[in-house]
Design a protein around this motif. Structure first.
Motif, PDB file in Angstrom:
ATOM      1  N   TYR A  79     -17.887  -4.056 -26.979  1.00  0.00           N
ATOM      2  CA  TYR A  79     -18.166  -3.138 -28.079  1.00  0.00           C
ATOM      3  C   TYR A  79     -18.224  -3.909 -29.390  1.00  0.00           C
ATOM      4  O   TYR A  79     -17.361  -4.728 -29.682  1.00  0.00           O
ATOM      5  CB  TYR A  79     -17.080  -2.056 -28.162  1.00  0.00           C
ATOM      6  CG  TYR A  79     -17.380  -0.987 -29.190  1.00  0.00           C
ATOM      7  CD1 TYR A  79     -18.307  -0.002 -28.920  1.00  0.00           C
ATOM      8  CD2 TYR A  79     -16.755  -0.991 -30.420  1.00  0.00           C
ATOM      9  CE1 TYR A  79     -18.600   0.975 -29.854  1.00  0.00           C
ATOM     10  CE2 TYR A  79     -17.040  -0.019 -31.365  1.00  0.00           C
ATOM     11  CZ  TYR A  79     -17.959   0.964 -31.075  1.00  0.00           C
ATOM     12  OH  TYR A  79     -18.251   1.914 -31.999  1.00  0.00           O
ATOM     13  N   ASP A  80     -19.263  -3.672 -30.169  1.00  0.00           N
ATOM     14  CA  ASP A  80     -19.498  -4.401 -31.406  1.00  0.00           C
ATOM     15  C   ASP A  80     -19.510  -3.413 -32.575  1.00  0.00           C
ATOM     16  O   ASP A  80     -20.486  -2.710 -32.792  1.00  0.00           O
ATOM     17  CB  ASP A  80     -20.831  -5.148 -31.303  1.00  0.00           C
ATOM     18  CG  ASP A  80     -21.159  -5.969 -32.518  1.00  0.00           C
ATOM     19  OD1 ASP A  80     -20.354  -6.005 -33.464  1.00  0.00           O
ATOM     20  OD2 ASP A  80     -22.239  -6.577 -32.520  1.00  0.00           O
ATOM     21  N   THR A  81     -18.421  -3.366 -33.318  1.00  0.00           N
ATOM     22  CA  THR A  81     -18.290  -2.424 -34.438  1.00  0.00           C
ATOM     23  C   THR A  81     -19.352  -2.683 -35.501  1.00  0.00           C
ATOM     24  O   THR A  81     -19.922  -1.739 -36.041  1.00  0.00           O
ATOM     25  CB  THR A  81     -16.885  -2.538 -35.066  1.00  0.00           C
ATOM     26  OG1 THR A  81     -15.918  -2.329 -34.039  1.00  0.00           O
ATOM     27  CG2 THR A  81     -16.687  -1.505 -36.153  1.00  0.00           C
ATOM     28  N   ASN A  82     -19.639  -3.946 -35.797  1.00  0.00           N
ATOM     29  CA  ASN A  82     -20.648  -4.246 -36.810  1.00  0.00           C
ATOM     30  C   ASN A  82     -22.019  -3.718 -36.411  1.00  0.00           C
ATOM     31  O   ASN A  82     -22.767  -3.255 -37.266  1.00  0.00           O
ATOM     32  CB  ASN A  82     -20.718  -5.741 -37.096  1.00  0.00           C
ATOM     33  CG  ASN A  82     -19.754  -6.147 -38.190  1.00  0.00           C
ATOM     34  OD1 ASN A  82     -19.235  -5.323 -38.933  1.00  0.00           O
ATOM     35  ND2 ASN A  82     -19.509  -7.440 -38.287  1.00  0.00           N
ATOM     36  N   SER A  83     -22.375  -3.786 -35.153  1.00  0.00           N
ATOM     37  CA  SER A  83     -23.666  -3.253 -34.712  1.00  0.00           C
ATOM     38  C   SER A  83     -23.725  -1.747 -34.900  1.00  0.00           C
ATOM     39  O   SER A  83     -24.748  -1.204 -35.315  1.00  0.00           O
ATOM     40  CB  SER A  83     -23.926  -3.609 -33.249  1.00  0.00           C
ATOM     41  OG  SER A  83     -24.156  -4.993 -33.134  1.00  0.00           O
ATOM     42  N   LYS A  84     -22.644  -1.079 -34.610  1.00  0.00           N
ATOM     43  CA  LYS A  84     -22.584   0.368 -34.824  1.00  0.00           C
ATOM     44  C   LYS A  84     -22.761   0.682 -36.306  1.00  0.00           C
ATOM     45  O   LYS A  84     -23.537   1.571 -36.680  1.00  0.00           O
ATOM     46  CB  LYS A  84     -21.247   0.900 -34.309  1.00  0.00           C
ATOM     47  CG  LYS A  84     -21.019   2.364 -34.531  1.00  0.00           C
ATOM     48  CD  LYS A  84     -21.740   3.185 -33.530  1.00  0.00           C
ATOM     49  CE  LYS A  84     -21.342   4.642 -33.649  1.00  0.00           C
ATOM     50  NZ  LYS A  84     -22.138   5.485 -32.804  1.00  0.00           N
ATOM     51  N   LYS A 111     -24.173  -1.206 -38.653  1.00  0.00           N
ATOM     52  CA  LYS A 111     -25.533  -1.544 -39.079  1.00  0.00           C
ATOM     53  C   LYS A 111     -26.526  -0.467 -38.652  1.00  0.00           C
ATOM     54  O   LYS A 111     -27.421  -0.100 -39.411  1.00  0.00           O
ATOM     55  CB  LYS A 111     -25.952  -2.900 -38.516  1.00  0.00           C
ATOM     56  CG  LYS A 111     -25.256  -4.049 -39.171  1.00  0.00           C
ATOM     57  CD  LYS A 111     -25.606  -5.349 -38.476  1.00  0.00           C
ATOM     58  CE  LYS A 111     -24.620  -6.423 -38.852  1.00  0.00           C
ATOM     59  NZ  LYS A 111     -24.711  -7.601 -38.005  1.00  0.00           N
ATOM     60  N   ALA A 112     -26.365   0.042 -37.448  1.00  0.00           N
ATOM     61  CA  ALA A 112     -27.261   1.099 -36.975  1.00  0.00           C
ATOM     62  C   ALA A 112     -27.138   2.344 -37.853  1.00  0.00           C
ATOM     63  O   ALA A 112     -28.144   2.945 -38.235  1.00  0.00           O
ATOM     64  CB  ALA A 112     -26.947   1.443 -35.518  1.00  0.00           C
ATOM     65  N   VAL A 113     -25.917   2.698 -38.196  1.00  0.00           N
ATOM     66  CA  VAL A 113     -25.703   3.865 -39.064  1.00  0.00           C
ATOM     67  C   VAL A 113     -26.281   3.602 -40.450  1.00  0.00           C
ATOM     68  O   VAL A 113     -26.942   4.472 -41.033  1.00  0.00           O
ATOM     69  CB  VAL A 113     -24.200   4.238 -39.126  1.00  0.00           C
ATOM     70  CG1 VAL A 113     -23.931   5.281 -40.194  1.00  0.00           C
ATOM     71  CG2 VAL A 113     -23.726   4.729 -37.760  1.00  0.00           C
ATOM     72  N   TYR A 114     -26.041   2.420 -40.992  1.00  0.00           N
ATOM     73  CA  TYR A 114     -26.640   2.055 -42.282  1.00  0.00           C
ATOM     74  C   TYR A 114     -28.161   2.170 -42.222  1.00  0.00           C
ATOM     75  O   TYR A 114     -28.787   2.773 -43.093  1.00  0.00           O
ATOM     76  CB  TYR A 114     -26.278   0.614 -42.673  1.00  0.00           C
ATOM     77  CG  TYR A 114     -25.068   0.460 -43.563  1.00  0.00           C
ATOM     78  CD1 TYR A 114     -25.018   1.025 -44.833  1.00  0.00           C
ATOM     79  CD2 TYR A 114     -23.988  -0.306 -43.139  1.00  0.00           C
ATOM     80  CE1 TYR A 114     -23.910   0.840 -45.649  1.00  0.00           C
ATOM     81  CE2 TYR A 114     -22.877  -0.497 -43.954  1.00  0.00           C
ATOM     82  CZ  TYR A 114     -22.851   0.074 -45.213  1.00  0.00           C
ATOM     83  OH  TYR A 114     -21.768  -0.108 -46.027  1.00  0.00           O
ATOM     84  N   LEU A 115     -28.785   1.562 -41.210  1.00  0.00           N
ATOM     85  CA  LEU A 115     -30.239   1.584 -41.104  1.00  0.00           C
ATOM     86  C   LEU A 115     -30.765   3.017 -41.056  1.00  0.00           C
ATOM     87  O   LEU A 115     -31.759   3.342 -41.701  1.00  0.00           O
ATOM     88  CB  LEU A 115     -30.713   0.784 -39.888  1.00  0.00           C
ATOM     89  CG  LEU A 115     -30.550  -0.731 -40.006  1.00  0.00           C
ATOM     90  CD1 LEU A 115     -30.790  -1.415 -38.670  1.00  0.00           C
ATOM     91  CD2 LEU A 115     -31.473  -1.302 -41.067  1.00  0.00           C
ATOM     92  N   VAL A 151     -24.300  -7.997 -46.212  1.00  0.00           N
ATOM     93  CA  VAL A 151     -23.331  -9.041 -46.522  1.00  0.00           C
ATOM     94  C   VAL A 151     -21.961  -8.567 -46.059  1.00  0.00           C
ATOM     95  O   VAL A 151     -21.727  -7.371 -45.920  1.00  0.00           O
ATOM     96  CB  VAL A 151     -23.286  -9.371 -48.045  1.00  0.00           C
ATOM     97  CG1 VAL A 151     -24.596  -9.982 -48.512  1.00  0.00           C
ATOM     98  CG2 VAL A 151     -22.945  -8.149 -48.866  1.00  0.00           C
ATOM     99  N   THR A 152     -21.070  -9.511 -45.825  1.00  0.00           N
ATOM    100  CA  THR A 152     -19.691  -9.172 -45.474  1.00  0.00           C
ATOM    101  C   THR A 152     -18.801  -9.600 -46.627  1.00  0.00           C
ATOM    102  O   THR A 152     -18.798 -10.777 -46.998  1.00  0.00           O
ATOM    103  CB  THR A 152     -19.262  -9.869 -44.176  1.00  0.00           C
ATOM    104  OG1 THR A 152     -20.164  -9.493 -43.132  1.00  0.00           O
ATOM    105  CG2 THR A 152     -17.850  -9.474 -43.778  1.00  0.00           C
TER     106      THR A 152
END
Length: 171
Positions: free
Chosen positions: A21-26, A28-32, A137-138
């Motif tokens: 599970y990749d929290t950052n991918s989740k 980013k998807a929500v941001y996009l 950015v992080t």
């Protein structure tokens, strides 16, 4: 007691995230997806599917976007997620995301999509200066984004200035 312990372990395992599970991918998807609320695409981009094109190897992000696409729409458009390891200039997306490992084609894509209505999103230091409208950015271990309004306008997008308030910097 043993029965209670086994039951507790089973319940706790059920609520754990999968190991991949990749929290950052989740995020980013929500941001996009949420970026669609801050931009207006030209009429020529509103008649078919809303295409989100991910450039680079990012299976987790593609999976999250496809999951989101199965549940959401952008206005009345179905969302289609495309992915390729390398930039394919023949694809005309609504949103194009360049992963952190893709640097060179950002300025080429910004030039190609000028006045065509493609939101260029990247995740590379200096991407907004290379023509991206948004750059992930992080900061302090949190995912944020930079915003380049002039790049969005050059892309042919009408912008909602509310996005400036949630960006960490406006270029």
């Amino acid at each position: 007691f043993t029965y209670s312990l086994v039951l507790f372990c089973l319940i706790s395992f059920r609520f754990q995230q999968p190991s991949n599970y990749d929290t950052n991918s989740k995020l980013k998807a929500v941001y996009l997806y949420n970026f669609t609320k801050y931009f207006e695409w030209p009429e020529s981009m509103k008649n078919e599917k809303f295409i989100i094109y991910v450039v680079g190897k990012n299976d987790n992000l593609v999976s999250e976007l496809k999951n989101l696409a199965g549940k959401k729409k952008v206005a009345n458009q179905d969302i289609e997620v495309r992915n390729s390891a390398n930039y394919d200039a023949s694809i005309l997306p609504n949103i194009i995301y360049f992963g952190p490992d893709i640097i060179k084609p950002i300025s080429a894509a910004a030039a190609k999509y000028k006045n065509k209505g493609a939101l260029v999103v990247a995740e590379t230091a200096g991407a907004c200066k290379s023509g991206a409208s948004i750059n992930f950015v992080t900061l302090e271990s949190k995912l944020k984004f930079e915003y380049n309004k002039s790049a969005a306008v050059k892309a042919g997008l009408k912008t909602n200035d509310d996005i400036k308030a949630i960006a960490v910097s406006n270029i």
